[in-house]
Design an enzyme around this catalytic site. Structure first.
Site, short mmCIF file in Angstrom:
data_model
loop_
_atom_site.label_atom_id
_atom_site.label_comp_id
_atom_site.label_asym_id
_atom_site.label_seq_id
_atom_site.Cartn_x
_atom_site.Cartn_y
_atom_site.Cartn_z
CB SER A 69 -0.95 -0.04 1.20
OG SER A 69 -1.95 0.94 1.10
CG ASP A 78 -6.84 -1.60 -3.79
OD1 ASP A 78 -7.44 -1.10 -2.83
OD2 ASP A 78 -5.67 -2.03 -3.73
CG HIS A 91 -5.52 -2.30 -0.03
ND1 HIS A 91 -4.98 -1.64 -1.11
CD2 HIS A 91 -4.80 -1.90 1.05
CE1 HIS A 91 -3.99 -0.87 -0.71
NE2 HIS A 91 -3.86 -1.01 0.61
#
Length: 432
Positions: A143, A382, A410
């Site tokens: 991320s 996502d 995610h």
């Protein structure tokens, strides 16, 4: 350094001193903490290094026990460094208790301007020679950690052996407003999918929001639960099991009391736990700042852009008959009013939102000439990172190979870690 053991692993604590502002290396210094992990049966071996950059911003590296999740796969061939990025975990932590040491809100905001990807990557480069002897290392970025890895490719590719990114290919050019303008439709799709799975939650969510609109509700820990704060529980929908955890939270909302229906203590406690930023206030403080580039202020972009999507207006929804829409990874001014961990930092957050002259994070020419092997998992639709933005960036980085999948949300690195990491390593090495 302190070394100790867990099942199948040997861990060593490291502490480093780095400049607060790498442009002024002789100025104020801050402390970083990182945990080295190696397989117990390879503790004495010469192994290449892999540094893990956690998502966020504002979260310390995960505290594994033994060879959990993706770590077991990594330890088959790497010595792993779990870095608490500056301001998180044990690395000069930032919160309502520590920030007053800086002075007032202006001094606090100036300090926090040094807690983005550019500073984090400079930290990595400062500590890398101390660990590897100068050899490049592999970066695994989850991320926001992928945002950092992309910046790393822009400014210091010589420090990189391989880059692996999971759910974290950022837009190279999008402003914070662009990011959230793309995000609200994704949030709406995730909410629609949740209600399709759990249709009973449509009425239940409306009932909870209506109760909150009519009754000032404060959790046992002092969190003000407004309809908007309740909507932000939708952040869970970005994870693989989030829809289920949200459903179980909603079904436990009301109890009968002598005064009539009331929100249960169990619900309020669970909602507070899900909503509180006490453990990661940096996430709220600098979340929009991670998109700042150039002279444009981020200006509470999520709040401004929300007005373009009136279906997310809870009170307007309650006046009609439609389903209540939950929100996702968005930070709003009211977060600094509802959360007791953030209330003392409201003025600091306002100053960061108004801040301009953010350094540019990505060097498009250098990325276009990239020679470092890069592989990225891009999760289809996502909730947190726009797929179209990620794929556009993937096309802009020379040699980057993508794995686009709808098998995971995610949190694919957590939910399917060994397989995800194995796939990315194979892609980066040209084995598939």
């Amino acid at each position: 350094m302190t070394s100790y053991r867990q099942p199948g692993t040997v861990l060593t604590d490291h502490r480093f001193t780095v400049p607060l502002d790498h442009a002024h290396p002789g100025g104020e210094q801050i402390e970083l903490y990182a945990r080295e992990v190696v397989a117990a049966d390879r503790a004495g071996s010469e192994l290449p290094w892999l540094i893990y950059l956690e998502g966020g911003p504002g979260f310390g590296a995960r505290r594994f026990v033994g060879q959990q999740a993706w770590l077991g796969r990594a330890l088959k061939e790497f010595r792993v460094l779990l870095l608490d990025q500056r301001g998180t975990g044990l690395s000069s932590p930032v919160n309502r208790q520590t920030l007053p040491l800086r002075g007032g809100p202006r001094e606090q905001a100036d300090y926090l301007a040094h807690f983005r990807a550019d500073s984090i990557v400079r930290d990595c480069e400062a500590i890398r020679p101390q660990l590897t002897g100068g050899a490049p290392w592999t970066v695994l970025g989850q991320s926001f950690g992928g945002f950092c890895a992309t910046h790393y490719l822009s400014i210091a590719p010589e420090g990189l052996r391989t880059v692996l990114i999971t759910g974290g290919l950022p837009s190279l050019h999008a402003s914070a407003a662009d990011v959230y303008r793309a995000a609200y439709p994704r949030m709406e799709r995730k909410v629609a999918a949740h209600y399709a799975r759990y249709p009973q939650d449509v009425e239940r969510a409306r009932e909870i929001a209506a109760h909150l609109a009519d009754h000032e509700t404060v959790t046992p820990g002092g969190h003000l639960l407004t309809p908007e704060a309740f909507q932000s529980l939708g952040i869970a929908l970005g994870g693989g099991d989030g829809t289920h955890s949200l459903h179980y939270l909603l079904e436990n909302a009301f109890v009968r009391t002598p005064q009539g229906p009331a929100l249960s203590d169990a619900f309020l406690e669970a909602a507070q736990s899900a909503l509180s930023f006490a453990g990661h206030p940096l996430f709220a403080l600098v979340h929009e700042s991670i998109y700042g580039q150039g002279k444009e202020a981020t200006g509470w972009a999520a709040e401004r852009i929300r007005a373009e999507f009136p279906r997310f207006d809870a009170r307007r929804t309650l006046a009609g008959s439609g389903p209540l829409l939950f929100t996702g990874e968005t930070i709003h001014p009211w977060h600094f009013e509802t959360d007791p961990a953030l209330r003392p930092l409201r003025e600091t957050a306002e100053l960061l939102a108004a801040r301009t002259n953010w350094p540019v994070l990505y060097d498009t020419a250098r990325l276009a000439a990239n020679e470092v092997p890069v592989a990225a998992a891009v999760y289809h639709d996502d909730m947190y990172v726009d797929t179209a933005h990620s794929l556009e960036t993937a096309r802009s980085i020379r040699g980057l190979r993508t794995w686009v999948t709808d098998e995971f949300e995610h949190d694919g690195l957590r939910a399917g870690g060994p397989r995800v990491l194995d796939r990315l390593l194979a892609l980066a090495r040209g084995e598939v």
